[in-house]
Design an enzyme around this catalytic site. Sequence first.
Site, short mmCIF file in Angstrom:
data_model
loop_
_atom_site.label_atom_id
_atom_site.label_comp_id
_atom_site.label_asym_id
_atom_site.label_seq_id
_atom_site.Cartn_x
_atom_site.Cartn_y
_atom_site.Cartn_z
N LYS A 116 0.86 -1.19 0.00
CA LYS A 116 0.00 0.00 0.00
C LYS A 116 0.88 1.22 0.00
CE LYS A 116 -4.47 0.90 0.28
NZ LYS A 116 -5.56 0.00 -0.15
N1 GLU Z 1 -7.21 0.04 -3.45
C1 GLU Z 1 -7.94 -1.15 -3.75
C2 GLU Z 1 -8.02 -2.05 -2.54
O1 GLU Z 1 -7.91 -1.59 -1.41
C3 GLU Z 1 -7.43 -1.86 -5.00
C4 GLU Z 1 -6.00 -2.28 -4.96
C5 GLU Z 1 -5.47 -2.82 -6.29
O2 GLU Z 1 -6.23 -2.92 -7.23
O3 GLU Z 1 -4.28 -3.10 -6.34
O4 GLU Z 1 -8.27 -3.22 -2.64
#
Ligand code: GLU
Length: 426
Positions: A116
């Site tokens: 993240k």
């Molecule tokens: N931000 C989204 C999540 O929390 C998608 C993450 C992604 O597609 O890599 O799952």
Amino acid sequence: MTTTTALPAPAEFSANPLDDALGQLKAAVETLSYGPGQHQMLARPRREMSVSIPLRRDDGIVEVFTGHRVQHNFSRGPAKGGVRFSPHVTLDEVRALAMWMTWKCALLDVPYGGAKGGVTIDPRGYSRAELERVTRRYTSEILPIIGPERDIPAPDIGTDERTMAWMMDTYSTSVGFTVPSVVTGKPVSLGGSLGRSSATSKGVVHIALAALAHRGLRPHGSTAAVQGLGKVGAGAAEFLAEAGVRVVVVGDQYGAVHAAGGLDIPRLLEHTERSGTVTGFEGAEAIDSDELLELDVDLLVPAAVEGVLHEGNAHRVRAGIVVEGANGPTTAVADRKLHAQGVLVVPDILANAGGVIVSYFEWVQGNQAYWWTADEVDERLERRMLQGWASVLETARSRGVTLREAATLTAVQRVAEAHTTRGLYP
Ligand code: GLU
């Protein structure tokens, strides 16, 4: 372009999400009888990077922001996860979100680890040109650790497909050739996937309808409350209403609107598109944002931020089912209380996995340079979501645990197995 997700302030009782994430892992490790070494391997991020991001504002003044990228695990594949632009971003929050990405990918059998990113900035206070400069500088700072085989960013709160286009362009310019697969959630014109922008909310609704059916309820005749009108919440309200569910209340950080007979969601979304908030929507009663979480509905979808269901309000939740559209909306204490009250809580790592599932489809399509139709994407998404639901339900039944415990157990076991099979180097 999709709209930027709304940014409610964190709840008053919100705990550090990392404590909740580590608590969930500890419980899973104890159930699986793993030793302290294996526990540490799963608890600690493989790699973390914190960077300063100087921005020359449009008026010439310089401001400096902090950004992070945390790669929690790579045992099952490259790291994967969104980038969040929010004034509430902290390193611990990013660590928790990275760990949840690892479990989410493992649970849905998407061949990635978890990561993240976040920048502590309120994007609403900056021009498009300023946000572009922040995005490009952040990307160039974390450039050594990202890449289509290393770590693949995507949108999250406060970022969108435009942000991904800038990230892709910055990375590509730096390496000297175009690398579409370095990010997902890109515009379709740059190799994005059809169906990606609606994927998280469609996934939430597949799970919500399955959970209603599990409780013997049909969509027609069921009622729902949706918190958050960003990409996830707006889509969830729309698709729930299309499925026949009466969405009686929707809220954002400015307030909520309630109509016992059901809100006209397409009209409400037009209103929010124009005014930036649900408040002032005609034909509905204005209520307090907090009250939304406590209404007597069949289904509650918290689709905003972490920690909104907490020690201080969990006992007032009257919904029969909570489907977590956001990451980490229920604190550990609230989770226990809701379970004791008989509320069925469908955990984030299952309920909102539609986004990363279609991110994976986008990466696969990009790597093959061969694109699927919207129907193909939607069908594959639905199949994966429902398989995930069935397997979590079965584990919960056979082990006599909650859906969250079942989901975490399954994911942790898959990551640990990959780690053990690969062995320790040197
Ligand atoms: N931000 C989204 C999540 O929390 C998608 C993450 C992604 O597609 O890599 O799952």
